[in-house]
Design an enzyme around this catalytic site. Structure first.
Site, mmCIF file in Angstrom:
data_model
loop_
_atom_site.group_PDB
_atom_site.id
_atom_site.type_symbol
_atom_site.label_atom_id
_atom_site.label_comp_id
_atom_site.label_asym_id
_atom_site.label_seq_id
_atom_site.Cartn_x
_atom_site.Cartn_y
_atom_site.Cartn_z
ATOM 1 N N CYS A 115 0.846 -1.200 0.000
ATOM 2 C CA CYS A 115 0.000 0.000 0.000
ATOM 3 C C CYS A 115 0.884 1.254 0.000
ATOM 4 C CB CYS A 115 -0.996 -0.034 1.159
ATOM 5 S SG CYS A 115 -2.368 1.104 0.923
ATOM 6 N N GLU A 126 -2.562 -8.884 3.108
ATOM 7 C CA GLU A 126 -2.872 -9.353 4.470
ATOM 8 C C GLU A 126 -4.346 -9.161 4.817
ATOM 9 O OE1 GLU A 126 -1.689 -6.510 3.701
ATOM 10 O OE2 GLU A 126 -2.118 -4.962 5.192
ATOM 11 N N HIS A 158 -3.987 -4.815 -0.306
ATOM 12 C CA HIS A 158 -3.539 -5.372 0.972
ATOM 13 C C HIS A 158 -3.618 -6.895 0.929
ATOM 14 C CE1 HIS A 158 -3.132 -1.758 3.484
ATOM 15 N NE2 HIS A 158 -4.011 -1.236 2.659
#
Lengths: 213, 253
Positions: free
Chosen positions: A79, A185, A183
């Site tokens: 990001c 994650e 993202h």
């Protein structure tokens, strides 16, 4: 061991949790001098480009991260962390970035009805094969949340794009330095797959022929 | 293109999940930890946690729940309830929230949205709007529907977006928990008035209600609590229903 850079910007826990979930050792560290001890470096980040670069400069990270990149060690920005890899960013005033990937970071200008910020799940179109994206099919969605986007000078650095009222670079890799605008994650199973790939990445471009694509 | 989102909402009070009707008559609906686990397994697009108690103790429980959710699940988490300062925003982001909802303080403390957006980026600041009434007579209420203001939701949404909010969470108190459908008129007006994404909440009782909002208004996401809490519905079923109607949704693999 994966080193997660803590430079005072944003949510670092989620990335570490994801690596732990995958069974890879990862540690958040805030002393740039420790960087040499890690096998690979992850640069996360939430916030503004200008503030993030100020933090990296003031805390002594910028020269260290450039050394990491030059050493050939695998490095991934997520990001805002991806955006910082570029030469310049215009968020909150024109600011020099780390200069590891040629290009700039500018405000998105999506055509209506697309909205800004670009929030939500969007479909990846791969530009080229790369070990970081191994095992991830085309047209799968990843989670994005950003208002600025990266514009690389060299098209060859682009790994994947999405469409949001115009083409948006979703991931890049230049030798051992890579970035993901989305993202991983936060993108559930497909995102974890990319982090797994990073944990095993040697920093090269070679895609094994046995890998599913 | 970016996909439409279906977002389960977890209302929290002292660490338990609750659900009411029109912001009152709350009843216990279970343990948020197991709810997170289930929604994660069902690949919900995002989760919203809202603490309705806004006491120090309840806040502590909220932070703990978010931290736990961020350890076990790898999905976007949006968190709010009693957020009154940039320190509160930081605490929730550090706990694992990706976005933070500011509702009452967004009105009471002009400048907070801007400050939070400048500090953490507009993309993680969600402005919450709770309102009663409909059409031109609608008014925004604060403190979980206990304090009336003179603001109209559309005007306030525009102001929040100008101040730097990255998303609007629009919630009809009258329709909360009634399961009779969203306030489509207001959802459409707010979504047309602001350039940022809008999440509509309050009233979904059937998948058809989700479809109505996504097809008839420009909202980016539909949020619901009762729909998933009571009855045999879940995000997987919601997705297949909406997909059959050709609504663009996330492709998982």
């Amino acid at each position: 061991m994966i080193g997660i850079v803590d430079y005072g910007m944003g949510n670092l826990g989620s990335v570490r949790n994801a690596f732990e979930h995958l069974g890879h050792a990862a540690r958040i560290f805030d002393d740039p001098q420790e960087a040499a001890g890690f096998e690979r470096i992850l640069l996360p980040g939430v916030g503004s480009f200008a503030q993030a670069m100020r933090n990296l400069d003031e805390r002594g990270w910028s020269p260290v991260l450039r050394e990491v990149a030059a050493s050939g060690k695998p490095m991934l920005g997520i990001c805002l962390g991806m955006q910082l890899l570029f030469d310049r960013g215009e968020e909150h005033g024109d600011t020099a970035g780390l200069g590891l990937v040629p290009g700039k970071v500018i405000r998105m200008q999506p055509t209506p009805p697309n909205r800004l910020p670009h929030v939500g799940w969007n479909t990846l179109d791969h530009a080229r094969r790369h070990p970081l994206h191994a095992g991830v099919k085309d047209h799968v969605d990843f989670y994005f949340v950003h208002s600025y986007h990266c514009v690389p000078d060299d098209e060859a650095d682009v790994l994947a794009r999405v469409d949001h009222g115009g083409r948006v670079v979703a991931s890049v890799a230049r030798a051992n330095v890579a970035g993901m605008q989305f993202h991983p994650e936060k993108s559930q199973a497909v995102g974890l797959k990319l982090l797994e790939n990073f944990a095993g990445w040697d920093g090269g471009d070679t895609v094994g022929s046995a890998l599913p694509w | 293109m970016v996909k439409k989102r279906v977002i389960p909402v977890l209302l929290l009070k002292d660490g338990r999940m609750v659900k009411g009707r029109q912001f009152k008559d709350y009843r216990d609906t279970g343990d948020p930890k197991s709810a997170v686990r289930i929604y994660n397994a069902q690949d919900a697009d995002e989760l919203v946690f809202l603490d309705i108690q806004a006491s120090l103790q309840s806040r502590g429980a909220l932070v703990e729940i978010v931290r736990n959710a961020a350890t076990e699940s790898f999905m976007p988490l949006t968190v709010g309830g009693g957020v009154t300062s940039t320190d509160d925003v930081r605490e929730l982001l550090r706990a694992g929230a990706d976005k933070v909802v500011i509702t009452t303080a967004a009105v009471k403390q002009p400048g907070l949205i801007r400050a939070a957006a400048e500090m953490f980026g507009a993309q993680c600041v969600v402005a919450g709007i709770d309102y009663r009434g409909s059409g031109a007579d609608a008014r925004v209420w604060l403190h979980c529907g206990t304090e009336e203001t003179s603001h109209h939701p559309v005007a306030l949404a525009k102001s929040f977006a100008e101040q730097g909010a990255g998303e609007i969470f629009l919630n009809s108190i009258d329709r909360d928990g009634c399961m009779e459908g969203y306030d489509l008129e207001m959802a459409a007006q707010v979504a047309d008035a602001v350039p940022v994404p809008v999440i509509v909440c309050g009233g979904a009782g059937h998948f058809m209600h989700l479809a109505e909002a996504l097809q008839q208004t420009a909202v980016s996401a539909v949020a619901c609590a009762s729909l998933f809490h009571f009855g045999d519905n879940n995000p997987i079923r919601a997705r297949s229903y909406l997909r059959n109607l050709k609504i663009p949704l996330r492709v998982l693999k």
